[in-house]
Design a protein around this motif. Structure first.
Motif, PDB file in Angstrom:
ATOM      1  N   SER A   1      28.137 -34.130   6.836  1.00 29.91           N
ATOM      2  CA  SER A   1      27.305 -34.360   6.288  1.00 29.91           C
ATOM      3  C   SER A   1      26.854 -35.739   6.521  1.00 29.91           C
ATOM      4  O   SER A   1      25.399 -35.189   6.356  1.00 29.91           O
ATOM      5  N   PHE A   2      26.903 -36.735   7.273  1.00 33.28           N
ATOM      6  CA  PHE A   2      26.094 -37.642   7.331  1.00 33.28           C
ATOM      7  C   PHE A   2      25.192 -37.759   8.063  1.00 33.28           C
ATOM      8  O   PHE A   2      24.136 -38.192   8.949  1.00 33.28           O
TER       9      PHE A   2
ATOM     10  N   GLU B   1      24.709 -34.916   9.714  1.00 33.60           N
ATOM     11  CA  GLU B   1      24.055 -33.680   9.550  1.00 33.60           C
ATOM     12  C   GLU B   1      21.930 -34.566   9.070  1.00 33.60           C
ATOM     13  O   GLU B   1      21.380 -33.971   8.921  1.00 33.60           O
ATOM     14  N   ALA B   2      22.697 -35.237   8.055  1.00 28.36           N
ATOM     15  CA  ALA B   2      21.803 -35.776   7.428  1.00 28.36           C
ATOM     16  C   ALA B   2      20.706 -37.108   8.236  1.00 28.36           C
ATOM     17  O   ALA B   2      19.632 -36.852   7.670  1.00 28.36           O
ATOM     18  N   ALA B   3      21.746 -37.534   8.661  1.00 30.46           N
ATOM     19  CA  ALA B   3      20.608 -38.633   9.689  1.00 30.46           C
ATOM     20  C   ALA B   3      19.730 -37.538  11.049  1.00 30.46           C
ATOM     21  O   ALA B   3      18.897 -37.419  11.302  1.00 30.46           O
ATOM     22  N   LEU B   4      20.299 -36.808  11.379  1.00 32.20           N
ATOM     23  CA  LEU B   4      19.974 -36.152  12.185  1.00 32.20           C
ATOM     24  C   LEU B   4      18.753 -35.161  11.385  1.00 32.20           C
ATOM     25  O   LEU B   4      17.638 -34.833  11.723  1.00 32.20           O
ATOM     26  N   ALA B   5      18.363 -34.706  10.398  1.00 39.24           N
ATOM     27  CA  ALA B   5      17.576 -34.149   9.931  1.00 39.24           C
ATOM     28  C   ALA B   5      16.594 -35.162   9.064  1.00 39.24           C
ATOM     29  O   ALA B   5      15.693 -33.697   8.982  1.00 39.24           O
ATOM     30  N   LEU B   6      16.673 -36.424   9.322  1.00 37.03           N
ATOM     31  CA  LEU B   6      15.277 -37.047   9.270  1.00 37.03           C
ATOM     32  C   LEU B   6      15.134 -37.907   9.951  1.00 37.03           C
ATOM     33  O   LEU B   6      14.419 -38.461   9.824  1.00 37.03           O
ATOM     34  N   GLY B   7      15.190 -36.822  11.337  1.00 44.15           N
ATOM     35  CA  GLY B   7      14.792 -37.167  12.384  1.00 44.15           C
ATOM     36  C   GLY B   7      15.553 -38.204  12.879  1.00 44.15           C
ATOM     37  O   GLY B   7      14.195 -39.363  14.235  1.00 44.15           O
ATOM     38  N   ALA B   8      16.590 -38.076  13.165  1.00 44.28           N
ATOM     39  CA  ALA B   8      17.694 -39.584  14.073  1.00 44.28           C
ATOM     40  C   ALA B   8      17.699 -39.162  15.292  1.00 44.28           C
ATOM     41  O   ALA B   8      18.231 -37.822  15.375  1.00 44.28           O
ATOM     42  N   SER B   9      17.748 -39.701  16.099  1.00 40.60           N
ATOM     43  CA  SER B   9      18.524 -39.070  17.469  1.00 40.60           C
ATOM     44  C   SER B   9      19.661 -39.149  17.080  1.00 40.60           C
ATOM     45  O   SER B   9      20.349 -39.915  16.449  1.00 40.60           O
ATOM     46  N   ARG B  10      20.887 -38.587  18.522  1.00 42.20           N
ATOM     47  CA  ARG B  10      21.747 -38.598  18.247  1.00 42.20           C
ATOM     48  C   ARG B  10      22.603 -40.315  18.063  1.00 42.20           C
ATOM     49  O   ARG B  10      23.662 -40.588  17.576  1.00 42.20           O
TER      50      ARG B  10
ATOM     51  N   GLN C   1      21.197 -42.935  18.117  1.00 37.83           N
ATOM     52  CA  GLN C   1      20.664 -43.793  15.777  1.00 37.83           C
ATOM     53  C   GLN C   1      21.322 -42.981  15.132  1.00 37.83           C
ATOM     54  O   GLN C   1      22.575 -43.892  14.857  1.00 37.83           O
ATOM     55  N   ALA C   2      21.970 -42.235  15.236  1.00 41.41           N
ATOM     56  CA  ALA C   2      22.836 -41.141  13.572  1.00 41.41           C
ATOM     57  C   ALA C   2      24.387 -41.768  14.531  1.00 41.41           C
ATOM     58  O   ALA C   2      25.179 -42.441  13.133  1.00 41.41           O
TER      59      ALA C   2
END
Lengths: 283, 291
Positions: free
Chosen positions: B170-171, B173-182, B184-185
C-alpha cells in the motif's frame, strides 16, 4: 449488506434503501442542470493474463457528482476504478483495450503521461495507508514531488488540504505527530487530505470505509457528500451508495449491467440482475 | 454433538507427549549452546585483560596481546561490508521492485541461493586466484575484503530483498497514486521503511565476515605482524586465523592454550554482540511501527 430474502417486486425498493435515501438531506438529484462528462470510458476490456476481468464497458462520469460502483466481490468494479488513473501499470500481465478520456485527454494514448494523470486523478485506498511519517509530511508528499519546497507555501497547502478533508481542527496542534498514531478514521482522512493536496480534478475512492468503524465511516461519508468534488467511489455497501451517490453503476462478472441515477437504479432497476442484487438475492 | 468426547483422552495424551518431546529438544539445543559458551568463557577469561586487548604479541606469540588481530578483523569485516552492502542492496532493490518475473530473475535468485551454500574455503580459493594472483592485489586486506564481500553478498541480498518485500504494497500504491515515479516511490517511501530490516541483514553478515577463517587465511591473513596495516595492500592479522595458528602450528601450542581461548572469547563476544545489536534494532523498530 441487504439480506432481505423476499425483496419487493420490481419498483419496490427495500426498506434499507428507503432508510438510506431518507437519511440524505437537501441533496440534489442529478439532471437538474446539464451534467458535463469529465471521464469517458469507451469500450473498455481488461485482462489479467488470460483472464478477462472487464468486458466492453462504456461509461461516462459526470463532473461534480458522486458516482458509486457497486457489485459483488470480483465483479470488476475496483479493476475499473484503478484503470482510470493507470494504477495497473506495474501489474505484470495486465492488458487493456479501449479508450479512456479524462477531461478530453487520452489516459492510455501514446502521449499520455501516467504521472501527470495520477496527479489530476487522485486516489484513496481501501485501507488507510499513510506513510510512516508525520501528518505534515504525509500531506506534503505530493506537493513536494511537483517541486513545492518553501515552508510557507507548504504550510498553506497543508492547512487547505486538511480543512478540505474536515480534519484540520482535529490535528492542527499535532501536525508533527506520526500519522500512524491517529485513529483509523483520521488516518483515512489524512489520506484524503494527502490526495487533495495536489488539487486533483477527480478523486477515486476504492472502498474507503471498509476498514473503518461506523462513526469513522459516517465522517468520511459526510465529507464525500459535502465536498462538491467529482468523486468515483467503489463500495460493497449498497446503503452507502444510496446515502452518498448521485449515480450508481452496477457491475456483475466483468460487465456493466446498469448505470443510472441512484434513485432510479435502486427504485426501478431496468435489469433483472440489478434487481436481484439490490434486493439481496445474491451477493 | 455426540462426537465431541470421542478419543479425547488419547488426543490429550498425545498432545502432552508432543509438548514434552519438543520442549526437551529445544532445551537440549540451549544446553549445548550454554555449555559451549561457558567452556570458552571459563577457559579464556583468565587470559583476557586490558593488556591482552591492547598490546602486540610478544615472544613468538606466546605472550602479549592480540591488538593487531582485533584491528585486522574489524578492518576485514567493515571493508567487506563496503563491498557487499552496495552490491547486495542494489541487487535486492532490482529483484524486489523492478524485475519482471521470468527466466532471468529466477536464474539470479537461484544463483543467490546457491552462492549462500558454497563452502567458504571455495570462496577463499576463488579470491586467491582472482584477487591475489590475477588482479595482482597480493595477499592483502583488499583481497580479503573483496573475498569476504562476495562471501556475504548472498546473505545481504536475500535479507534486503526480504525486508523490501515486507514493506506494505500500500505504500508503493499510495506514492504512485500521488504522482511519484517508480524510483521516487522506491527511494522516498519503500527504502526508508525497509532500511532497518536491510541493515539488520547487513549486521548479521558483518558478524559472519568477522568469524570466517579459511577465506582470509588464503587471501589476506598473516600469522604475525609487528605493525598495524597502513594500506589496503598490507597483510593483516585476524582473530580467527590467530586462533588457528596458535592452536595448530604455534611455537608452544599447549602453553598458549589460554591465549587461544581468550582470543576465542573476544571473537565470540564480538560476533554475538553484533547479532544482539541487530536484534535490538529489529525489536525497537517492530515496536515503533504498526503496519
Amino acid at each position: 449488506m441487504v439480506t432481505t430474502e423476499e425483496g419487493g417486486g420490481k419498483g419496490a425498493p427495500s426498506p434499507e434503501f428507503r432508510d438510506a435515501w431518507d437519511a440524505r438531506d437537501s441533496f440534489e438529484t442529478p439532471g437538474e442542470e446539464e451534467p458535463k462528462a469529465v471521464i469517458k470510458a469507451d469500450r473498455i476490456s481488461f485482462f489479467y493474463g488470460a483472464f478477462q476481468a472487464l468486458r466492453n464497458i462504456s461509461l461516462e462520469i459526470m463532473a461534480d457528482e458522486v458516482t458509486a460502483f457497486i457489485g459483488p466481490s470480483g465483479c470488476g468494479k475496483s479493476t475499473f476504478l484503478k484503470l482510470l488513473n493507470r494504477m495497473h501499470d506495474f501489474v505484470p500481465g495486465a492488458r487493456l483495450a479501449g479508450e479512456v478520456l479524462v477531461s478530453g485527454q487520452s489516459v492510455y494514448g501514446p502521449d499520455a503521461d501516467p504521472v501527470d494523470i495520477r496527479r489530476r486523478v487522485g486516489m484513496v485506498f481501501q485501507r488507510p495507508n499513510p506513510f510512516p511519517k508525520s501528518i505534515y509530511d504525509n500531506i506534503c508528499y505530493g506537493p513536494r514531488l511537483v517541486g513545492v519546497r518553501k515552508k510557507a507555501e507548504l504550510d498553506v497547502v497543508v492547512e487547505r488540504a486538511l480543512r478540505a478533508a474536515a480534519l484540520w481542527d482535529d490535528v492542527k496542534d499535532v501536525l508533527t505527530k506520526s500519522a500512524l498514531e491517529l485513529s483509523g478514521g483520521q488516518q483515512q482522512r489524512v489520506c484524503i487530505a494527502r490526495a487533495l493536496a495536489l488539487e486533483p480534478d477527480i478523486l477515486l475512492m476504492d472502498e474507503p470505509t471498509s476498514a473503518l468503524d461506523p462513526i469513522a465511516t459516517s465522517k468520511v461519508e459526510d465529507w464525500i457528500r459535502s465536498s462538491g468534488m467529482t468523486i468515483v467511489i467503489v463500495t460493497h455497501n449498497m446503503q452507502q451508495a444510496a446515502r452518498i451517490s448521485d449515480r450508481t453503476a452496477f457491475f456483475y462478472m466483468g460487465e456493466l449491467v446498469e448505470f443510472g441515477p441512484t434513485l432510479e437504479l435502486f427504485t426501478s432497476p431496468r435489469e433483472r440482475r440489478t434487481e436481484n442484487y439490490i434486493t439481496g438475492r445474491f451477493g | 454433538m455426540f462426537l465431541t468426547g470421542y478419543g479425547k483422552a488419547a488426543r490429550k495424551r498425545r498432545d502432552r507427549l508432543a509438548t514434552v518431546v519438543i520442549a526437551s529438544l529445544a532445551g537440549f539445543v540451549l544446553l549445548v549452546l550454554a555449555s559451549l559458551m561457558t567452556y570458552i568463557f571459563v577457559q579464556g577469561v583468565s587470559a583476557v585483560s586490558w593488556e591482552f586487548l591492547s598490546e602486540f604479541p610478544r615472544h613468538a606469540m606466546t605472550e602479549g596481546g592480540i591488538f593487531p588481530a582485533i584491528v585486522g578483523t574489524v578492518y576485514l569485516a567493515v571493508g567487506s561490508m563496503c563491498i557487499s552492502i552496495p552490491l547486495g542492496f542494489g541487487a535486492a532493490i532490482y529483484l524486489a521492485e523492478y524485475a519482471k518475473p521470468g527466466a532471468l530473475v529466477s536464474a539470479v535468485r537461484l544463483g543467490v541461493a546457491n552462492l549462500a551454500g558454497v563452502p567458504s574455503v571455495v570462496f577463499g580459493l576463488f579470491g586467491l586466484s582472482l584477487f591475489v594472483t590475477t588482479f595482482g592485489f597480493g595477499r592483502s586486506l583488499l583481497s580479503g575484503c573483496l573475498t569476504l564481500g562476495l562471501l556475504t553478498l548472498p546473505t545481504v541480498t536475500a535479507a534486503a530483498e526480504e525486508a523490501i518485500r515486507q514493506t506494505p504494497a500500500s505504500f508503493r500504491e499510495a506514492a504512485l497514486a500521488l504522482g511519484a515515479s517508480r524510483w521516487q516511490a522506491v527511494r522516498q517511501v519503500i527504502l526508508p521503511a525497509a532500511l532497518p530490516g536491510m541493515l539488520t541483514g547487513g549486521i548479521l553478515a558483518l558478524g559472519r565476515a568477522a568469524g570466517e577463517t579459511a577465506p582470509i587465511s588464503l587471501t589476506s591473513a598473516t600469522a604475525y605482524s609487528p605493525a598495524l596495516p597502513d594500506s589496503p595492500f598490507n597483510e593483516a592479522m585476524a582473530l580467527t586465523t590467530h586462533i588457528y595458528n596458535l592452536a595448530t602450528n604455534g611455537s608452544d601450542i599447549a602453553a598458549t592454550r589460554p591465549q587461544q581461548f581468550g582470543t576465542s572469547l573476544v571473537l565470540v563476544t564480538l560476533v554475538l554482540g553484533l547479532s544482539l545489536f541487530a536484534l535490538v534494532i529489529r525489536a525497537r523498530l517492530r515496536r515503533s511501527r504498526r503496519w
